[in-house]
Design an enzyme around this catalytic site. Structure first.
Site, PDB file in Angstrom:
ATOM      1  N   ILE A   1      -4.160   4.571   0.795  1.00 45.36           N
ATOM      2  CA  ILE A   1      -4.619   4.793   2.170  1.00 45.36           C
ATOM      3  C   ILE A   1      -5.736   5.837   2.182  1.00 45.36           C
ATOM      4  CG2 ILE A   1      -3.896   5.456   4.499  1.00 45.36           C
ATOM      5  CD1 ILE A   1      -0.925   5.068   3.291  1.00 45.36           C
TER       6      ILE A   1
ATOM      7  N   TYR B   1       0.833  -1.204   0.000  1.00 45.51           N
ATOM      8  CA  TYR B   1       0.000   0.000   0.000  1.00 45.51           C
ATOM      9  C   TYR B   1       0.865   1.251   0.000  1.00 45.51           C
ATOM     10  CZ  TYR B   1       1.028   0.522   5.025  1.00 45.51           C
ATOM     11  OH  TYR B   1       1.658   0.675   6.234  1.00 45.51           O
ATOM     12  N   CYS B   2       0.267   2.364  -0.435  1.00 47.10           N
ATOM     13  CA  CYS B   2       0.927   3.665  -0.404  1.00 47.10           C
ATOM     14  C   CYS B   2      -0.167   4.733  -0.283  1.00 47.10           C
ATOM     15  CB  CYS B   2       1.778   3.868  -1.655  1.00 47.10           C
ATOM     16  SG  CYS B   2       0.829   3.793  -3.184  1.00 47.10           S
ATOM     17  N   THR B   3       0.207   6.001  -0.381  1.00 47.22           N
ATOM     18  CA  THR B   3      -0.711   7.102  -0.111  1.00 47.22           C
ATOM     19  C   THR B   3      -1.958   7.114  -1.003  1.00 47.22           C
ATOM     20  OG1 THR B   3       1.234   8.370   0.459  1.00 47.22           O
ATOM     21  CG2 THR B   3      -0.811   9.602   0.234  1.00 47.22           C
TER      22      THR B   3
ATOM     23  N   GLY C   1      -1.972   5.208  -4.156  1.00 43.06           N
ATOM     24  CA  GLY C   1      -1.982   4.025  -5.012  1.00 43.06           C
ATOM     25  C   GLY C   1      -0.939   3.987  -6.106  1.00 43.06           C
TER      26      GLY C   1
END
Ligand SMILES: [Zn+2]
Length: 323
Positions: free
Chosen positions: A207, A178-180, A182
Site C-alpha cells: 500500500i 495486498y499488505c502494508t 508487500g
C-alpha cells in the site's frame, strides 16, 4: 515546513548463513549512527522499519546496500517530523514474518504475480477480481481498498485457516492480495498458489508504494493506513481522502487509536478524546473499574471521583453483576 526525519520500510528474502552474527553486527551499526526502529533477521532474510534523520537513514541504506546479497534492497521512504520509534531492536526470528506454515514457502520458488500500482488499480476496478486484505482486522478498520474483503483475524498466522474456511467464496476467481509494504503477501500468495488457487496477484511494494505512485496517488484507498510505529497511521489517498474508521463507543467517524486503560486488556480501540474521558479509557465495564486502570492513575482520580464518573454512564465500582 521541511521534514528532517525519515521512516524506512524494507525487507528482503535472502539467505543469511549466521543470523546471530548478523544480528550482533547490525545492531552495533544501527546504534553507532543513532538509528531507531525494529529489524527482524532470520536465515531467510531481513524485515524492518527504522527511523532517523535524513543523514542517519541515508547512512543506514548505504550500509545495508553494502552487505553481500542485499545490494538491491528496496527501501520505501517516508518523510517525518521526528523519530517514529522509541528504541533500536534487532532480533533473530525463525520467520521474518510469522505465518507458521507446517510446510514453509520460499517466495523465490513460488509467489503470486507482482502487480504495480497501475495494474493493481485496474484489478480493483475489475468486477471479476476478488481483492483480499492480508492484514489484521484492526489494520483494515482504519483503512483499506474499496471493496476489499476483511478477513476476521487478529494475527497474520490465522489467515491461511481463514482462507481455507472461506474457500468457496473465491476458489475459482482471480484474486489479488495486498499488505502494508508487500512482505506478508510474498509467502501468502505463494501458499495460495500451492493450495490450488489459480490466479493470484500481489501488490508489489504494498500500500505504501501504491500511495506514492505519481499517477495513481492512492486512488480507491479509503481511510488511512495503519503502521506499526509511533505514527500509528499515515495518509495514502491523495486524490479524494476519506475517513472510514469508527469510534468504538458511538460509531462516529474517528481515526484516533488508544489502548484500553486496563493493563491486562490493553485492547487497541478507536476513540475520540471525549469518549476516552467519558468511558475512562476502558473498553468494557470490567476494564473501566479495573483496579489498575491507567486512566485513573494518570488523571489522579480519587475513588469518589472514579465512582461518580462511572455513575454518569450507569456503572459503579461495586458493580457485582457480570456483563
Ligand atoms: Zn479493555
Amino acid at each position: 515546513m521541511s521534514k528532517n526525519y525519515r521512516v524506512l520500510l524494507f525487507y528482503k528474502y535472502q539467505t543469511i548463513e549466521d543470523p546471530d552474527e548478523f544480528v550482533t553486527e547490525h545492531l552495533e551499526y544501527c546504534k553507532s549512527i543513532g538509528l531507531k526502529g525494529r529489524v527482524l533477521v532470520g536465515s531467510e532474510g531481513i524485515n524492518g522499519t527504522v527511523s532517523g534523520t535524513i543523514e542517519q537513514t541515508k547512512k543506514y541504506m548505504d550500509y545495508v546496500h553494502s552487505l553481500p546479497g542485499f545490494e538491491d534492497v528496496w527501501f520505501k521512504e517516508d518523510l517525518a517530523d521526528n523519530f517514529a520509534h522509541k528504541k533500536m531492536y534487532v532480533r533473530h526470528r525463525e520467520e521474518i514474518v510469522a505465518l507458521n506454515l507446517e510446510d514453509d514457502i520460499d517466495p523465490h520458488q513460488i509467489t503470486g504475480q507482482y502487480l504495480n500500482p497501475k495494474e493493481f488499480h485496474d484489478a480493483l476496478l475489475d468486477e471479476d477480481t476478488i481483492v483480499l486484505d492480508t492484514r489484521n482486522d484492526y489494520e483494515y478498520d482504519l483503512g483499506h481498498f474499496k471493496g476489499a474483503i476483511r478477513p476476521e483475524i487478529r494475527n497474520f498466522r490465522e489467515l491461511p485457516n481463514w482462507v481455507l474456511e472461506n474457500k468457496d467464496k473465491f476458489m475459482e476467481k482471480r484474486i489479488v492480495v495486498y499488505c502494508t509494504g508487500g512482505i506478508r503477501c510474498e509467502k501468502f500468495s505463494g501458499w495460495m498458489l500451492r493450495e490450488g488457487f489459480k490466479d493470484v496477484g500481489q501488490l508489489h511494494g504494498g500500500i505504501d508504494t501504491y500511495g506514492k505512485d505519481p499517477e495513481i496517488k492512492g486512488d480507491l484507498w479509503e481511510g488511512k493506513m495503519y503502521v506499526f510505529d509511533e505514527r500509528i497511521s499515515i495518509p495514502i489517498n491523495h486524490v479524494n481522502p476519506s475517513v472510514v474508521a469508527k469510534d468504538y463507543f458511538d460509531g462516529k467517524p474517528c481515526e484516533r487509536y488508544i489502548n484500553c486503560g486496563n493493563p491486562e486488556c490493553n485492547e487497541q480501540i478507536i476513540a475520540s478524546k471525549l469518549n476516552e474521558d467519558k468511558y475512562l479509557r476502558g473498553c468494557s465495564a470490567e476494564c473501566r473499574r479495573h483496579p489498575r486502570n491507567r486512566y485513573i492513575s494518570e488523571n489522579n482520580l480519587s475513588t469518589q471521583e472514579w465512582e461518580e464518573r462511572l455513575n454518569a454512564i450507569g456503572e459503579s465500582l461495586k458493580n457485582t453483576h457480570t456483563a
